[in-house]
Design a protein around this motif. Structure first.
Motif, mmCIF file in Angstrom:
data_model
loop_
_atom_site.group_PDB
_atom_site.id
_atom_site.type_symbol
_atom_site.label_atom_id
_atom_site.label_comp_id
_atom_site.label_asym_id
_atom_site.label_seq_id
_atom_site.Cartn_x
_atom_site.Cartn_y
_atom_site.Cartn_z
ATOM 1 N N ALA A 26 -19.924 49.548 2.022
ATOM 2 C CA ALA A 26 -21.224 48.882 1.900
ATOM 3 C C ALA A 26 -21.096 47.607 1.086
ATOM 4 N N LYS A 27 -20.325 47.673 -0.015
ATOM 5 C CA LYS A 27 -20.159 46.478 -0.848
ATOM 6 C C LYS A 27 -19.406 45.388 -0.092
ATOM 7 N N ARG A 28 -18.428 45.815 0.738
ATOM 8 C CA ARG A 28 -17.664 44.833 1.509
ATOM 9 C C ARG A 28 -18.585 44.072 2.468
ATOM 10 N N HIS A 29 -19.466 44.813 3.154
ATOM 11 C CA HIS A 29 -20.436 44.150 4.056
ATOM 12 C C HIS A 29 -21.392 43.257 3.262
ATOM 13 N N TYR A 30 -21.819 43.725 2.104
ATOM 14 C CA TYR A 30 -22.753 42.951 1.268
ATOM 15 C C TYR A 30 -22.108 41.639 0.865
ATOM 16 N N LYS A 31 -20.805 41.721 0.401
ATOM 17 C CA LYS A 31 -20.107 40.504 -0.033
ATOM 18 C C LYS A 31 -19.938 39.543 1.146
ATOM 19 N N ALA A 32 -19.648 40.118 2.312
ATOM 20 C CA ALA A 32 -19.506 39.258 3.494
ATOM 21 C C ALA A 32 -20.817 38.550 3.794
ATOM 22 N N GLY A 33 -21.936 39.257 3.628
ATOM 23 C CA GLY A 33 -23.249 38.647 3.863
ATOM 24 C C GLY A 33 -23.518 37.515 2.902
ATOM 25 N N VAL A 34 -23.138 37.719 1.622
ATOM 26 C CA VAL A 34 -23.337 36.667 0.625
ATOM 27 C C VAL A 34 -22.503 35.442 0.988
ATOM 28 N N ASP A 35 -21.286 35.673 1.446
ATOM 29 C CA ASP A 35 -20.427 34.547 1.845
ATOM 30 C C ASP A 35 -21.042 33.787 3.007
ATOM 31 N N PHE A 36 -21.594 34.497 3.958
ATOM 32 C CA PHE A 36 -22.241 33.829 5.099
ATOM 33 C C PHE A 36 -23.447 32.992 4.654
ATOM 34 N N ILE A 37 -24.138 33.473 3.635
ATOM 35 C CA ILE A 37 -25.277 32.693 3.121
ATOM 36 C C ILE A 37 -24.785 31.377 2.555
ATOM 37 N N GLU A 38 -23.693 31.443 1.796
ATOM 38 C CA GLU A 38 -23.157 30.225 1.190
ATOM 39 C C GLU A 38 -22.717 29.229 2.250
ATOM 40 N N SER A 39 -22.247 29.751 3.384
ATOM 41 C CA SER A 39 -21.829 28.845 4.467
ATOM 42 C C SER A 39 -22.972 28.575 5.445
ATOM 43 N N GLU A 67 -27.708 34.179 10.348
ATOM 44 C CA GLU A 67 -27.788 35.300 11.291
ATOM 45 C C GLU A 67 -26.636 36.272 11.057
ATOM 46 N N PHE A 68 -25.426 35.706 10.777
ATOM 47 C CA PHE A 68 -24.285 36.588 10.471
ATOM 48 C C PHE A 68 -24.528 37.344 9.166
ATOM 49 N N ALA A 69 -25.162 36.649 8.213
ATOM 50 C CA ALA A 69 -25.451 37.293 6.925
ATOM 51 C C ALA A 69 -26.382 38.480 7.137
ATOM 52 N N ILE A 70 -27.404 38.302 7.979
ATOM 53 C CA ILE A 70 -28.345 39.400 8.251
ATOM 54 C C ILE A 70 -27.616 40.579 8.859
ATOM 55 N N ASP A 71 -26.672 40.287 9.769
ATOM 56 C CA ASP A 71 -25.909 41.374 10.401
ATOM 57 C C ASP A 71 -25.106 42.150 9.360
ATOM 58 N N GLU A 72 -24.480 41.446 8.415
ATOM 59 C CA GLU A 72 -23.670 42.113 7.405
ATOM 60 C C GLU A 72 -24.539 42.964 6.479
ATOM 61 N N PHE A 73 -25.691 42.423 6.081
ATOM 62 C CA PHE A 73 -26.576 43.202 5.199
ATOM 63 C C PHE A 73 -27.101 44.433 5.939
ATOM 64 N N THR A 74 -27.326 44.294 7.227
ATOM 65 C CA THR A 74 -27.781 45.431 8.033
ATOM 66 C C THR A 74 -26.697 46.511 8.062
ATOM 67 N N LYS A 75 -25.444 46.092 8.235
ATOM 68 C CA LYS A 75 -24.338 47.057 8.254
ATOM 69 C C LYS A 75 -24.213 47.752 6.896
ATOM 70 N N ALA A 76 -24.398 46.982 5.809
ATOM 71 C CA ALA A 76 -24.329 47.576 4.482
ATOM 72 C C ALA A 76 -25.395 48.656 4.319
ATOM 73 N N ILE A 77 -26.595 48.382 4.830
ATOM 74 C CA ILE A 77 -27.696 49.345 4.728
ATOM 75 C C ILE A 77 -27.422 50.561 5.601
ATOM 76 N N GLU A 78 -26.812 50.332 6.769
ATOM 77 C CA GLU A 78 -26.491 51.465 7.641
ATOM 78 C C GLU A 78 -25.488 52.399 6.959
ATOM 79 N N VAL A 79 -24.535 51.808 6.236
ATOM 80 C CA VAL A 79 -23.550 52.630 5.513
ATOM 81 C C VAL A 79 -24.212 53.306 4.315
ATOM 82 N N ASP A 80 -25.013 52.535 3.583
ATOM 83 C CA ASP A 80 -25.675 53.066 2.375
ATOM 84 C C ASP A 80 -27.160 52.723 2.427
ATOM 85 N N PRO A 81 -28.004 53.627 2.942
ATOM 86 C CA PRO A 81 -29.445 53.356 3.073
ATOM 87 C C PRO A 81 -30.146 53.112 1.738
#
Length: 789
Positions: free
Chosen positions: A33-46, A50-64
């Motif tokens: 979950a943290k890995r997906h969250y960090k990836a989402g933060v990186d996408f925000i910086e770049s 839309e990719f960031a939203i996907d990563e945060f969604t995956k993080a939530i799916e792993v850890d609701p």
């Protein structure tokens, strides 16, 4: 035993393995979950949202329960305009962090932008409760309360925001709220303060310009618009407001130029073309207006308002064919367009208006010819009348009605003619209405004078006749002299009383009459009056000789009692007491020599003035009354040492609408010379020093056998100190009545009654009644006696 120990060890080993596996799984899950969250933060910086939203969604799916992921994704949804998704994420986040003020603020703001103001208010209330010094939640809450039209509450929140920080935005909000509360001076003050703190705050300038425009402060409004446009040459709202200011100043070219600038900035918006078209219309440049409305129509082909406005300019340009086409288009749009349906009637009316004329029809009755212009004199036995007439009008008639019934008419060269039988039974007038096809309406009212229909009205003035035609005789004379008056619309042909022709003037309308008639062995007589058209009335009057018997041994002479019973008030509280009290007093007078009782109920001020000044005066003189008792029961007032009776139409705290009992005294002065004894009893209020003259002491040795007491004039007043609403019958009246009822003597003077009433009232803890002489009326130290039958 050994086997059991081995099984126990084996079970403990397996349990340990499960726990370790679970911990390893949770750790892996958390890391994922943290890995997906960090990836989402990186996408925000770049800026790959839309990719960031996907990563945060995956993080939530792993850890609701991953709160940070909800918050990040919610902010991205908010930024992308997906308010519902943002609201869902923030709503879940606040469940995990119920004391996070920032989350409640984000949630409230998203609710606001989604138009869910009640939910926004709940979230923002939580935000301000968690942090009472954070400014943003209060400012967002102001927007919510404005949207909910809770302006007073919005002002309270804005006050709090100002306490936190007295800045330009908070003063601006106070200005907006003040406008909503129609406190325009305050609004102007706050807007100016907002501008003083930031002269570049465009919203404050524009709202102040709008306020000044609405208050007709056009120069101020223009200054603020110009200031904004100096800061921002592309501010559409500033151009819009300024264009309206130019229109108010009739500077149409400048107004048109401002809308032209807006059109350059917002080329595809049809409303600006329509607005400029309306300015061209007002400037009487209808060809330019047609061009602008045509562009607006090309951008929005289903807006009926644009067709309607263009048709108006076509009409002014005398292009009626094109105007008709636009009106027809609106008619077609109305089949499915709601706005077009609203204009449908107006559209038809405009088509019709092209040929409209505004002259009303002219109605003339030819036969029977009206008298004095409009009055129709018709025989009394007529039930129908043949009516002939003409109607003049430039246009076709839609209908012709007489007393709401349709009448057929025929068109002649330049007018219409009609002839019809009209049923006049039950009608006092003919109402003829003519309406042409352009709704020009003329109503002619022709009163019907049926002078032959109404019978004369008979009134006996002397001797006095009651409302039920009862006459009390004051002596047993075999003849009776009668005076009366006839009221009728026409002259009177004859008046007979018991077959005797009465004396009257035939050339006078509503004449007075008189006659001497024989009443020996009669208990009634009949007056027959007939007018010049044969309308006849017979009115029977009954003779009551009881008063004649009373007069023979009554030292007080002819005695009348007048009751004024006011109970049903329009503004003051209605009373039950007066009705009961007057009834009680009438019963008490039953065994006393009272020749006539007049009861007046629920009198207005005008009725009181007319009765005491004119009607009672004439009755007393005509009937040669010797003693008069006037009794008032109802509300009273004692103001500035003056007593007032309260008429039923009186207004609270308005002395002018009260009946000043000094007015009663003035009226009585005109007939006091014909009276021997006058007694005014007012069970309402004190009479006041200008009406009442106190006695040093009340004589206690009055006797009806003493001719000085009975024959000497008296003018007396006896008044209570106020009408008590809390009881059904006043102590004042009850004791007065008991004094009469329990009197064992042949007579009782008013002084004895005054003494008994005073004692009873004082015992009942009420103010002492007032008894004395009426100031200004002749008094020879006589007194008022009640004589037993």
């Amino acid at each position: 035993m050994k086997t059991q120990k081995m099984k126990a060890k084996k079970g403990s080993f397996l349990t340990g393995i499960l726990i370790v596996s679970l911990l390893l799984s949770m750790n892996v899950k958390g890391q994922s979950a943290k890995r997906h969250y960090k990836a989402g933060v990186d996408f925000i910086e770049s800026k790959k949202f839309e990719f960031a939203i996907d990563e945060f969604t995956k993080a939530i799916e792993v850890d609701p329960d991953y709160t940070k992921a909800y918050v990040k994704r919610g902010k991205l949804y908010d930024k992308a305009g997906n308010k519902d998704a943002a609201i869902e994420d923030f709503s879940k986040a606040v469940v995990f962090e119920p004391k996070n003020k920032e989350l409640f603020y984000f949630l409230g703001r998203c609710y606001n932008e989604a138009g869910k103001y009640n939910l926004a208010l709940g979230a923002l209330n939580r935000a301000t409760k968690l942090s009472k010094r954070e400014l943003a939640p209060y400012q967002e809450k102001i927007k919510t309360l404005l949207a909910l039209e809770r302006f007073e509450r919005a002002r309270e929140v804005a006050d709090t925001a100002l306490v936190i920080k007295d800045n330009s935005l908070n003063n601006y909000y106070m200005g907006v709220i003040s406008v909503k509360l129609e406190e325009f001076d305050k609004a102007e003050k706050f807007f100016n303060k907002s501008i003083s703190k930031s002269r570049y705050f465009v919203l404050a300038h524009l709202d102040l310009a709008d306020l000044c425009r609405n208050r007709e402060q056009l120069d101020k409004a223009m200054t603020h618009c110009n200031h904004v446009l100096n800061l921002d040459k592309k501010n559409i709202r500033a151009y819009h407001i300024r264009s309206d200011l130019y229109v108010k100043e009739l500077e149409y070219p400048n107004a048109i130029n401002d809308i032209s600038r807006i059109i350059i900035l917002d080329t595809d918006n049809p409303k600006w073309y329509a607005l400029r078209g309306s300015y061209y219309q007002q400037f009487n440049q209808h060809l330019n207006a047609v061009n602008d409305y045509s562009v607006a129509i090309s951008l929005d082909e289903e807006n009926p308002d644009y067709y309607f406005a263009r048709a108006k300019s076509y009409e002014h340009s005398m292009n009626f064919t094109s105007a008709a086409k636009d009106y027809e288009t609106i008619t077609q749009l109305s089949e499915y367009n709601v706005d077009a349906k609203k204009l449908l009637d107006a559209t038809k009316a405009r088509l019709f208006e092209i040929n409209r004329e505004n002259d009303k029809p002219e109605i003339i009755i030819v036969d029977p010819e009206p008298k004095s212009g409009t009055i129709l004199e018709l025989p009394g036995d007529k039930e129908t009348v043949l009516l002939k007439g003409k109607v003049w009008d430039e246009s076709d008639l839609d209908y012709l009605k007489i007393n709401d019934k349709d009448v057929r008419f025929e068109k002649k060269d330049n007018h219409y003619e009609f002839i019809t039988d009209v049923d006049i039974r039950g009608f006092d007038e003919l109402v003829i209405t003519a309406l042409d096809i352009y709704d020009n309406k003329q109503t002619g009212i022709f009163p019907i004078k049926r002078t032959e229909v109404n019978p004369p009205r008979v009134k006996i003035i002397a001797p006095y006749a009651s409302d039920n035609n009862l006459i009390y005789l004051e002596s047993n004379d075999p003849t009776l002299y009668i005076e009366g008056q006839i009221t009728d619309e026409s002259h009177i042909r004859s008046i007979f009383i018991e077959g005797v022709t009465a004396s009257y003037r035939m050339d006078v309308e509503n004449p007075k009459f008189s006659a001497n008639i024989d009443i020996m062995n009669k208990n009634k007589f009949t007056v027959v009056a007939e007018d010049m058209f044969g309308n006849r009335v017979e009115k029977e009057f009954t003779l009551n000789r009881e008063a004649a018997l009373l007069s023979e041994d009554n030292p007080m002479g002819k005695t009348w009692v007048v009751f004024i019973e006011n109970s049903k008030y329009e503004v003051f509280a209605s009373l039950e007491g007066p009705v009961k009290d007057i009834s009680l007093m009438k019963a008490s007078f039953a065994k006393y020599q009272i020749h006539n009782i007049i009861t007046k109920q629920n009198m207005t001020k005008e009725e009181l003035e007319k009765f005491f000044s004119i009607e009672l005066r004439d009755l007393l003189r005509s009937n040669r009354v010797n003693s008069l008792l006037v009794w008032y029961a109802g509300h009273g007032k004692f103001v500035n040492e003056t007593g007032y009776w309260i008429p039923v139409d009186a207004q609270r705290d308005d002395e002018f609408t009260y009946y000043n009992i000094n007015t009663l005294k003035a009226a009585m002065q005109s007939y006091s010379s014909s009276l021997t004894h006058t007694l005014v009893v007012t069970d309402a209020c004190e009479s006041g020093p200008t009406f009442y003259q106190a006695m040093r002491s009340i004589p206690s040795d009055r006797s009806c056998d003493n001719w000085k007491d009975t024959r000497s004039k008296s003018s007396q007043v006896f008044s209570s100190a106020g009408y008590e609403l809390a009881i059904d019958n006043s102590q004042f009246t009850r004791t007065f009545a008991n004094s009469l009822a329990n009197n064992p003597n042949a007579c009782i003077p008013i002084e004895n009654i005054v003494s008994q009433v005073t004692i009873a009232v004082i015992k009942n803890n009420q103010q002492r009644p007032k008894f004395g002489k009426i100031a200004g009326l002749e008094d020879e130290n006589g007194t008022f006696f009640f004589i037993l039958k």
